[in-house]
Structure formats: C-alpha cells, structure tokens
Scaffold this active site. Structure first.
Site, short mmCIF file in Angstrom:
data_model
loop_
_atom_site.label_atom_id
_atom_site.label_comp_id
_atom_site.label_asym_id
_atom_site.label_seq_id
_atom_site.Cartn_x
_atom_site.Cartn_y
_atom_site.Cartn_z
N LYS A 159 43.40 43.06 46.35
CA LYS A 159 42.11 42.91 46.75
C LYS A 159 41.61 41.51 45.83
CE LYS A 159 38.59 45.09 44.16
NZ LYS A 159 38.06 44.31 43.15
N GLU A 201 29.63 46.42 45.95
CA GLU A 201 29.43 46.69 44.87
C GLU A 201 27.97 46.70 44.29
OE1 GLU A 201 32.13 45.70 41.52
OE2 GLU A 201 30.51 46.38 39.96
N GLU A 253 37.53 38.99 45.22
CA GLU A 253 36.33 38.99 45.21
C GLU A 253 35.69 37.79 46.12
OE1 GLU A 253 34.60 39.13 41.53
OE2 GLU A 253 35.65 40.96 40.97
N ASP A 259 40.69 45.14 37.96
CA ASP A 259 40.72 44.35 36.88
C ASP A 259 39.57 44.81 35.98
OD1 ASP A 259 38.34 43.54 38.02
OD2 ASP A 259 38.47 41.14 38.11
N SER A 260 38.92 45.73 36.23
CA SER A 260 37.93 46.44 35.11
C SER A 260 39.06 47.04 34.02
CB SER A 260 37.49 47.90 35.76
OG SER A 260 38.54 48.54 36.55
N ASP A 317 44.28 44.18 41.89
CA ASP A 317 43.22 43.58 41.80
C ASP A 317 43.61 42.10 41.35
OD1 ASP A 317 40.49 43.04 42.24
OD2 ASP A 317 39.93 44.07 40.61
O1 KIV Z 1 37.79 46.38 38.98
C1 KIV Z 1 37.52 47.14 39.54
O2 KIV Z 1 37.86 48.32 38.92
C2 KIV Z 1 37.03 47.01 40.60
C3 KIV Z 1 36.10 48.41 41.10
C4 KIV Z 1 34.73 48.55 40.36
C5 KIV Z 1 35.84 48.25 42.55
O3 KIV Z 1 36.84 45.97 41.15
#
Ligand code: KIV
Length: 275
Positions: free
Chosen positions: A113, A182, A115, A44-45, A83
């Site tokens: 993924k 992280e 959090e 989600d970056s 994510d």
């Molecule tokens: O969103 C992302 O790119 C991430 C990584 C930094 C692990 O969660």
C-alpha cells in the site's frame, strides 16, 4: 491457500463488504486469520501503536519488514498488505520498485500500500506492471501530516473534493486493486465508491464504502493514548491487561503463585543424594 486479489473486485460487484484489520505480530495475525478476515494490513501505524513514535514518519522499511515477516508467519489465508513507509516510494520509480519488491520477496507479503493519488499514479502503474498488487490510500494521508497541518477531515471543499475524486480515478487507471479513503466525509466517500470500479476501503469514511479497515489496537481498546473518532472499541483489553498484571503481581507477592500445578516434580531419591 490465500485468498486472491481478483476476488475483491467481484466482492464489490456483489455488494459483499470487505473487512480489513491491521496486525503487526505473529499471535495477533494468527487470531485475525483464523477468524476469517480476508485482508491484513501491516500498517505503518506500527510506528504509533507498537513502537511508540509520535507519527508514522519515523517508521523505516527495516521495521516494516520485520513486522511483515511475523504477520506472514502467523497467517494462512489472508492477503497480507505491506505498508510502504515514508519516502520509500518518492525518490524514484526504481527505488519504489526495489522497496515494493522487498515487501514481497523478503517480507512474504502479497501486496503493498502507498499513500497519494495523481502524484503517485505513475509509481503505482510501474509497481503493478511488475506483478505486485498495489492498494492506494487517499484522503487523510498520515505520511503528509506536516503538509496537511494535522489529522483533519479531508475533501470538505469543492476544490479538495474534486481533487480526491481525480486521485481515486488516477489510482484505478494505474491498476490499484483497491483504495483506502481515510477521514473523508461520508457523502464524498460514497460518491467515490460509486464512481470507480475498484473497492474503496474506508477508515472514518462512512458506511458507503465497499469495505472498512481498522487498526486492531483501536478496536480491542488496547491503544489508549487517544481513541480516534472513527474507531469503535469492541473490547477494553487495556483494562483487562492492567487487571491481569495487577492480580499476578499480588499473587507473586503474597505467595499464592505459583502453586504445585505450575511446578515440576523429580525423583525424591536423587534429591536425597544431593542433600
Ligand atoms: O497504517 C495504517 O494502519 C493505515 C490504515 C489506517 C489504513 O494506513
């Protein structure tokens, strides 16, 4: 044929480091896949490095699915991790299951993924029990940035370090296949790595982790708003792109582009009839 999730645990047992990169589009994912990177995270970056948001919080599941589909189309061998964005797995377990399923069914990803540690362990267990592999993410969790009060190193006190160890164990017991650490002090990340059987994937967590994940635009030197301390720029693509578009602009303006080489010919007799 894609790599299987079960190979990752044996990679940890053999001490073989696991490389992960993010990707958000077809062409980049294709190059990463061809380079043999075994896992690609559609992080989600995306919100910051592709969509220009200030944080990951505004990212929606529709945006994530749109980019996950593009990454899946560009890849043949890598495991794709979708994510789960902010608040798509907190409201209830059934919402979390429905949203995780969308990544697999609509997005074409092989895993998701999310959090959090102890607080999401029950959710992780439920998603895993439906046959969807889950990667955990603890330490600095950007979706909780307002609660954390900034992008700071996590786990520096006895209390927070103990909680992080508990989070890692909770994710392992819930059936997560790996956990991202992280922005965690190197000695703590090393200790967590030694205390759980699933691979730890570090980002700003030092050399003691079982693998590393980086944001592709950071290592390419493409995202220049800021360079995180944990990132190494292996290239300076922003400079290359700037020089390239400036050269193109110059050639268009001075008439040296296009040349005959980039053009198409036609039968002169047809042209004569048109005159
Ligand atoms: O969103 C992302 O790119 C991430 C990584 C930094 C692990 O969660």
């Amino acid at each position: 044929m894609r790599i299987s999730i079960s190979q990752l645990k044996s990679m940890k047992q053999r001490g073989e480091k696991i490389t992960i990169l993010t990707a958000y589009d077809y062409i980049t994912a294709k190059i990463i896949d061809e380079a043999g990177i075994p896992l690609i995270l559609v992080g989600d970056s995306l919100g910051m490095v592709v969509l220009g948001y200030e944080s990951t919080i505004p990212v929606t599941i529709e945006e994530m699915l749109h980019h996950t589909k593009a990454v899946v189309r560009g890849t043949k061998q890598a495991i794709i991790i979708g994510d789960m964005p902010f608040m798509t797995y907190h409201t209830s377990i059934s919402d979390a299951l429905r949203n995780a399923a969308r990544f697999i069914q609509e997005g074409g990803a092989q895993s998701v993924k999310l959090e959090g540690g102890v607080t999401v362990a029950e959710t992780v267990r439920s998603i895993v029990s439906c046959g969807i592999p889950v990667m955990g993410h603890i330490g600095l969790t950007p979706q909780s940035i307002h609660q954390l009060g900034g992008y700071k190193v996590q786990g520096k006190t006895e209390e927070t370090a103990t909680r992080m160890l508990e989070d890692a164990h909770a994710l392992e017991q819930a059936g997560a296949f790996a956990v991202v650490l992280e922005t965690v002090p190197t000695p703590l990340a090393t200790l967590i790595t030694q205390s759980i059987s699933i691979p730890t994937i570090g980002i700003g967590a030092g050399i003691g982790c079982d693998g590393q994940v980086q944001v592709i635009s950071d290592i390419l030197g493409l995202f220049t708003d800021f360079v995180p301390k944990h990132a190494k720029q292996y290239a300076k693509l922003a400079d290359t792109i700037r020089a390239t578009v400036t050269e193109y602009d110059k050639e268009v303006k001075n008439g040296s582009f296009p040349t005959e080489e980039q053009g198409f010919s036609m039968d002169e007799s047809i042209l004569d009839k048109l005159k």
